[in-house]
Design an enzyme around this catalytic site. Structure first.
Site, short mmCIF file in Angstrom:
data_model
loop_
_atom_site.label_atom_id
_atom_site.label_comp_id
_atom_site.label_asym_id
_atom_site.label_seq_id
_atom_site.Cartn_x
_atom_site.Cartn_y
_atom_site.Cartn_z
N GLU A 1 0.83 -1.21 0.00
CA GLU A 1 0.00 0.00 0.00
C GLU A 1 0.86 1.26 0.00
O GLU A 1 0.48 2.27 -0.59
CB GLU A 1 -0.94 -0.02 1.21
CG GLU A 1 -2.06 -1.03 1.06
CD GLU A 1 -2.96 -1.09 2.28
OE1 GLU A 1 -4.17 -0.82 2.14
OE2 GLU A 1 -2.45 -1.41 3.37
N GLU B 1 -4.28 -9.44 3.69
CA GLU B 1 -4.96 -9.14 4.95
C GLU B 1 -6.18 -10.02 5.22
O GLU B 1 -6.44 -10.40 6.36
CB GLU B 1 -5.39 -7.66 4.97
CG GLU B 1 -4.27 -6.67 5.20
CD GLU B 1 -3.55 -6.26 3.92
OE1 GLU B 1 -2.78 -5.28 3.96
OE2 GLU B 1 -3.76 -6.93 2.88
#
Length: 272
Positions: A126, A146
């Site tokens: 990210e 995740e």
């Protein structure tokens, strides 16, 4: 441990936790340094937000290159020990810190380049997604895993990834936990360039040299217009494009760029 930055006096002489910073020409080189996997924590996320603010204030900085310390990791993302006890207050704090840090990175007024020198996982990827351009070494691996631990990418992953690779590949990576190598990342548009092991930083710096040859005043406005395409309709942005073109005539760089071209010399940018 925090590392004292080594940028010249135009930057506030702060310490940026787990971030090594140095200036090379008009480029700030930021190295994530939190062994063994260059994970992000409260201190480093706070430091990144402050660092970007400091770089924005230094008119001599035109580009930012971010990479990871060592040969194995760009960044493995968040330290999952922070979430082990299921404390929602900690989760709230961390998601805000991640969002603020990477949104600040995305809004950096110059050009940001991620030199992905190894694993870029979760919040590590990210971070790279928040940059304008990504260069990956051939051994790099990228993933947003995740959901495999009952979480989700909360620092822009669900929004920035599909913008680059399309909904299908974003769903493969986020919903199916698919990890991609550098070659696949380049093929699907996740990274713009793949280089040999150990060469990502050099390639990023070379690209940053190209940024330094452009008018920083123009680059900043162009970046805003390009990124506005994500949220605003073309009809709106076309008006803003013309307005921004006219406003550039209030800058010193516009006059200098035109004169330099006509005089057949390199321009002396003022970022003003």
């Amino acid at each position: 441990m925090p590392v004292q930055n080594r940028i010249h006096k135009g930057i506030n002489m702060n310490s940026y936790a787990h971030l090594n910073v140095e200036k090379r020409g008009h480029t700030a080189v930021v190295t994530i340094d939190n062994p063994p996997a260059n994970t992000w924590n409260r201190a480093s996320l706070t430091a990144l937000k402050q660092l970007v603010a400091d770089l924005n204030a230094d008119r001599d900085i035109y580009a930012l290159v971010i990479t990871g310390q060592g040969e194995k990791f760009f960044s493995a993302g968040a330290d999952l020990n922070l979430f082990a006890d299921g404390d929602k207050k900690v989760a709230t704090e961390m998601t805000l810190l991640f969002g603020e840090a990477f949104e600040a990175l995305s809004a950096f007024r110059g050009v940001s380049i991620a030199a992905i020198n190894g694993y870029a996982m979760g919040g590590g990827l990210e971070c790279a997604l928040a940059c304008d351009i990504r260069i990956a070494e051939e051994q790099a691996q990228m993933a947003l895993p995740e959901a495999g631990v009952g979480l989700l990418p909360c620092a822009g992953g669900t929004q920035n990834l599909p913008w680059l690779v399309g909904e299908g590949w974003a769903k493969r990576m986020i919903l199916c936990g698919e990890r991609v190598n550098a070659a696949t990342a380049e093929r699907i548009g996740l990274v713009e360039q793949v280089v040999a092991k150990g060469e990502a930083l050099a390639a990023a710096l070379k690209l940053a040299e190209g940024v330094a040859r452009q008018s920083p005043s123009s680059v900043g406005v162009c970046k805003q217009l390009v990124q506005a395409a994500r949220t605003q309709p073309p009809a709106w942005n076309l008006i803003k494009e013309r307005e921004a073109f006219i406003k550039l005539f209030d800058t010193q760089d516009q006059a200098e760029g035109t004169r330099a071209f006509l005089e057949k010399r390199a321009p002396n940018w003022k970022n003003a």
